[in-house]
Scaffold this active site. Structure first.
Site, PDB file in Angstrom:
ATOM      1  N   TYR A  97      55.121  47.129  48.410  1.00  0.00           N
ATOM      2  CA  TYR A  97      54.431  46.819  47.144  1.00  0.00           C
ATOM      3  C   TYR A  97      55.381  46.163  46.142  1.00  0.00           C
ATOM      4  O   TYR A  97      55.016  45.248  45.419  1.00  0.00           O
ATOM      5  CB  TYR A  97      53.784  48.093  46.569  1.00  0.00           C
ATOM      6  CG  TYR A  97      52.468  48.396  47.245  1.00  0.00           C
ATOM      7  CD1 TYR A  97      52.382  49.317  48.280  1.00  0.00           C
ATOM      8  CD2 TYR A  97      51.312  47.701  46.889  1.00  0.00           C
ATOM      9  CE1 TYR A  97      51.187  49.561  48.932  1.00  0.00           C
ATOM     10  CE2 TYR A  97      50.106  47.934  47.540  1.00  0.00           C
ATOM     11  CZ  TYR A  97      50.044  48.852  48.561  1.00  0.00           C
ATOM     12  OH  TYR A  97      48.865  49.073  49.223  1.00  0.00           O
ATOM     13  N   HIS A 153      40.650  47.526  42.401  1.00  0.00           N
ATOM     14  CA  HIS A 153      41.610  48.094  43.352  1.00  0.00           C
ATOM     15  C   HIS A 153      42.980  48.328  42.737  1.00  0.00           C
ATOM     16  O   HIS A 153      43.951  48.544  43.462  1.00  0.00           O
ATOM     17  CB  HIS A 153      41.739  47.185  44.586  1.00  0.00           C
ATOM     18  CG  HIS A 153      40.485  47.155  45.414  1.00  0.00           C
ATOM     19  ND1 HIS A 153      40.290  46.279  46.449  1.00  0.00           N
ATOM     20  CD2 HIS A 153      39.346  47.892  45.336  1.00  0.00           C
ATOM     21  CE1 HIS A 153      39.091  46.481  46.989  1.00  0.00           C
ATOM     22  NE2 HIS A 153      38.496  47.447  46.321  1.00  0.00           N
ATOM     23  N   CYS A 191      51.386  63.934  36.871  1.00  0.00           N
ATOM     24  CA  CYS A 191      50.519  64.054  35.673  1.00  0.00           C
ATOM     25  C   CYS A 191      49.514  62.907  35.555  1.00  0.00           C
ATOM     26  O   CYS A 191      48.702  62.891  34.645  1.00  0.00           O
ATOM     27  CB  CYS A 191      51.389  64.124  34.404  1.00  0.00           C
ATOM     28  SG  CYS A 191      52.215  62.578  34.006  1.00  0.00           S
ATOM     29  N   CYS A 223      58.247  58.966  36.279  1.00  0.00           N
ATOM     30  CA  CYS A 223      57.252  59.008  35.205  1.00  0.00           C
ATOM     31  C   CYS A 223      57.924  59.104  33.833  1.00  0.00           C
ATOM     32  O   CYS A 223      58.771  59.986  33.627  1.00  0.00           O
ATOM     33  CB  CYS A 223      56.337  60.216  35.419  1.00  0.00           C
ATOM     34  SG  CYS A 223      55.113  60.421  34.098  1.00  0.00           S
ATOM     35  N   SER A 263      35.995  38.246  51.788  1.00  0.00           N
ATOM     36  CA  SER A 263      35.354  38.296  53.116  1.00  0.00           C
ATOM     37  C   SER A 263      34.181  39.269  53.108  1.00  0.00           C
ATOM     38  O   SER A 263      33.425  39.361  54.075  1.00  0.00           O
ATOM     39  CB  SER A 263      36.386  38.727  54.166  1.00  0.00           C
ATOM     40  OG  SER A 263      36.873  40.035  53.845  1.00  0.00           O
ATOM     41  N   ASN A 299      33.353  29.972  49.090  1.00  0.00           N
ATOM     42  CA  ASN A 299      34.281  30.365  50.148  1.00  0.00           C
ATOM     43  C   ASN A 299      34.289  29.245  51.185  1.00  0.00           C
ATOM     44  O   ASN A 299      33.233  28.784  51.581  1.00  0.00           O
ATOM     45  CB  ASN A 299      33.784  31.680  50.794  1.00  0.00           C
ATOM     46  CG  ASN A 299      34.848  32.350  51.635  1.00  0.00           C
ATOM     47  OD1 ASN A 299      35.520  31.691  52.427  1.00  0.00           O
ATOM     48  ND2 ASN A 299      35.013  33.641  51.451  1.00  0.00           N
TER      49      ASN A 299
HETATM   50  N1  APR Z   1      39.277  29.739  47.977  1.00  0.00           N
HETATM   51  C1  APR Z   1      38.251  30.610  48.181  1.00  0.00           C
HETATM   52  N2  APR Z   1      38.205  31.475  49.216  1.00  0.00           N
HETATM   53  C2  APR Z   1      39.244  31.449  50.079  1.00  0.00           C
HETATM   54  C3  APR Z   1      40.349  30.573  49.942  1.00  0.00           C
HETATM   55  C4  APR Z   1      40.337  29.692  48.833  1.00  0.00           C
HETATM   56  N3  APR Z   1      41.346  28.833  48.609  1.00  0.00           N
HETATM   57  N4  APR Z   1      41.213  30.812  50.976  1.00  0.00           N
HETATM   58  C5  APR Z   1      40.669  31.800  51.725  1.00  0.00           C
HETATM   59  N5  APR Z   1      39.484  32.183  51.192  1.00  0.00           N
HETATM   60  C6  APR Z   1      38.561  33.234  51.650  1.00  0.00           C
HETATM   61  C7  APR Z   1      38.638  33.570  53.108  1.00  0.00           C
HETATM   62  O1  APR Z   1      37.758  32.724  53.849  1.00  0.00           O
HETATM   63  C8  APR Z   1      38.125  35.024  53.113  1.00  0.00           C
HETATM   64  O2  APR Z   1      36.722  35.055  53.231  1.00  0.00           O
HETATM   65  O3  APR Z   1      38.936  34.415  50.967  1.00  0.00           O
HETATM   66  C9  APR Z   1      38.519  35.547  51.735  1.00  0.00           C
HETATM   67  C10 APR Z   1      39.667  36.532  51.765  1.00  0.00           C
HETATM   68  O4  APR Z   1      39.224  37.659  52.488  1.00  0.00           O
HETATM   69  P1  APR Z   1      40.223  38.890  52.692  1.00  0.00           P
HETATM   70  O5  APR Z   1      41.549  38.395  53.141  1.00  0.00           O
HETATM   71  O6  APR Z   1      39.479  39.905  53.527  1.00  0.00           O
HETATM   72  O7  APR Z   1      40.465  39.467  51.225  1.00  0.00           O
HETATM   73  P2  APR Z   1      39.451  40.325  50.365  1.00  0.00           P
HETATM   74  O8  APR Z   1      38.031  40.014  50.697  1.00  0.00           O
HETATM   75  O9  APR Z   1      39.865  40.201  48.957  1.00  0.00           O
HETATM   76  O10 APR Z   1      39.785  41.824  50.878  1.00  0.00           O
HETATM   77  C11 APR Z   1      39.143  42.883  50.191  1.00  0.00           C
HETATM   78  O11 APR Z   1      40.495  44.444  51.455  1.00  0.00           O
HETATM   79  O12 APR Z   1      42.585  44.918  52.299  1.00  0.00           O
HETATM   80  C12 APR Z   1      41.680  45.225  51.295  1.00  0.00           C
HETATM   81  O13 APR Z   1      42.117  46.071  49.157  1.00  0.00           O
HETATM   82  C13 APR Z   1      42.256  44.924  49.935  1.00  0.00           C
HETATM   83  O14 APR Z   1      41.181  43.979  47.991  1.00  0.00           O
HETATM   84  C14 APR Z   1      41.358  43.826  49.393  1.00  0.00           C
HETATM   85  C15 APR Z   1      40.061  44.062  50.149  1.00  0.00           C
END
Ligand code: APR
Length: 243
Positions: free
Chosen positions: A66, A119, A130, A148, A190, A214
């Site tokens: 992180y 998130h 705490c 803390c 996604s 997307n």
């Molecule tokens: N513009 C728009 N969308 C994009 C771009 C872009 N330039 N590049 C990639 N993407 C899309 C991908 O096609 C995909 O559908 O962004 C999406 C990213 O999906 P993930 O990697 O699954 O990320 P996210 O949906 O934010 O994940 C949700 O999962 O791991 C946990 O807590 C984590 O917040 C995260 C959550």
């Protein structure tokens, strides 16, 4: 629905709710999670880094991951997609609501204020004893884990991990906003992680228009009124009549 109809619905909407995911920050150089080549989960197992069990097992390794992501996001800049959403907030005023799954802080740095971070946020930590939430020092100026400022106990990343609950008030506010929205924009996610992904369905269930931005199809595509198959900066520009 055509792009022109989607654009007209957004222009006429009094209440707009937006859900963003990692894709909105991709053009800022921040890796997404599920991209098969570059995503975090292509290189690591989420259960080894983003879960309470992983943290209990190896807090040092979890903090190193992180802290590395925190360093990266402090060097990243908001992109046009973040700025267009901040502009849309100014245009819609009280009728605007932005829920992000992202923890990179880029929406706030682009000027978004009507924002909930479902998130958590990489730039803060939470006391294990705490519950105090405090900003992290500048990256490279501290050796994790931070202690803390209130009680001196160890602090954990202020991130919602798999198997943990989202901040209740933020989720309630987001659910209400998506239920009432005339138009919901689902940008760069996604749609695989609930309850965040379910927000898109609240608007649809209430009869609102749901528009996805997307470059790829997602699990939410079948429920969309319209999908803009483009990256966030260009897709939002096209929807907002700037493209
Ligand atoms: N513009 C728009 N969308 C994009 C771009 C872009 N330039 N590049 C990639 N993407 C899309 C991908 O096609 C995909 O559908 O962004 C999406 C990213 O999906 P993930 O990697 O699954 O990320 P996210 O949906 O934010 O994940 C949700 O999962 O791991 C946990 O807590 C984590 O917040 C995260 C959550």
């Amino acid at each position: 629905m055509t792009l022109e109809q989607a654009r007209a619905a957004l222009a006429a909407a009094r209440r707009v709710a937006v859900l963003t995911g990692a894709g909105v920050s991709a053009e800022s150089g921040i890796p997404t999670f599920r991209n098969a080549q570059t995503g975090h989960w292509a290189r690591f197992r989420p259960e080894d880094l983003a879960s309470p069990e992983a943290y209990r097992r190896d807090p040092k390794m979890v903090w190193e991951w992180y802290a590395g992501r925190y360093r990266n996001v402090t060097h990243a800049q908001p992109n046009e997609g973040h700025h267009l959403l901040a502009w849309l907030e100014r245009d819609k005023g009280d009728g605007f609501f932005l829920a992000t799954q992202n923890v990179d802080g880029l929406h706030a740095r682009a000027g978004s204020e009507r924002l909930v971070e479902l998130h958590g946020n990489l730039s803060t930590a939470r006391c294990e004893a705490c519950g105090t939430v405090a900003p992290l020092p500048e990256p490279n100026t501290f050796t994790p884990p931070p202690t803390c400022p209130v009680c001196g106990a160890r602090m954990r990343p202020n991130i919602v991990w798999f198997g943990e609950f989202l901040p209740e008030l933020a989720l309630e506010a987001a659910t209400r906003a998506f239920e009432k929205a005339d138009v919901a924009l689902i940008v760069g996610t996604s749609g695989q992680v609930y309850p965040a992904a379910g927000l898109a369905l609240e608007t649809r269930r209430a009869g609102g228009v749901v528009i996805e931005v997307n470059p790829d199809e997602t699990e939410l595509t079948p429920y969309m009124s319209y999908s803009v198959r483009d990256v966030a900066s260009r897709g939002l520009a096209a929807l907002m009549g700037e493209g």
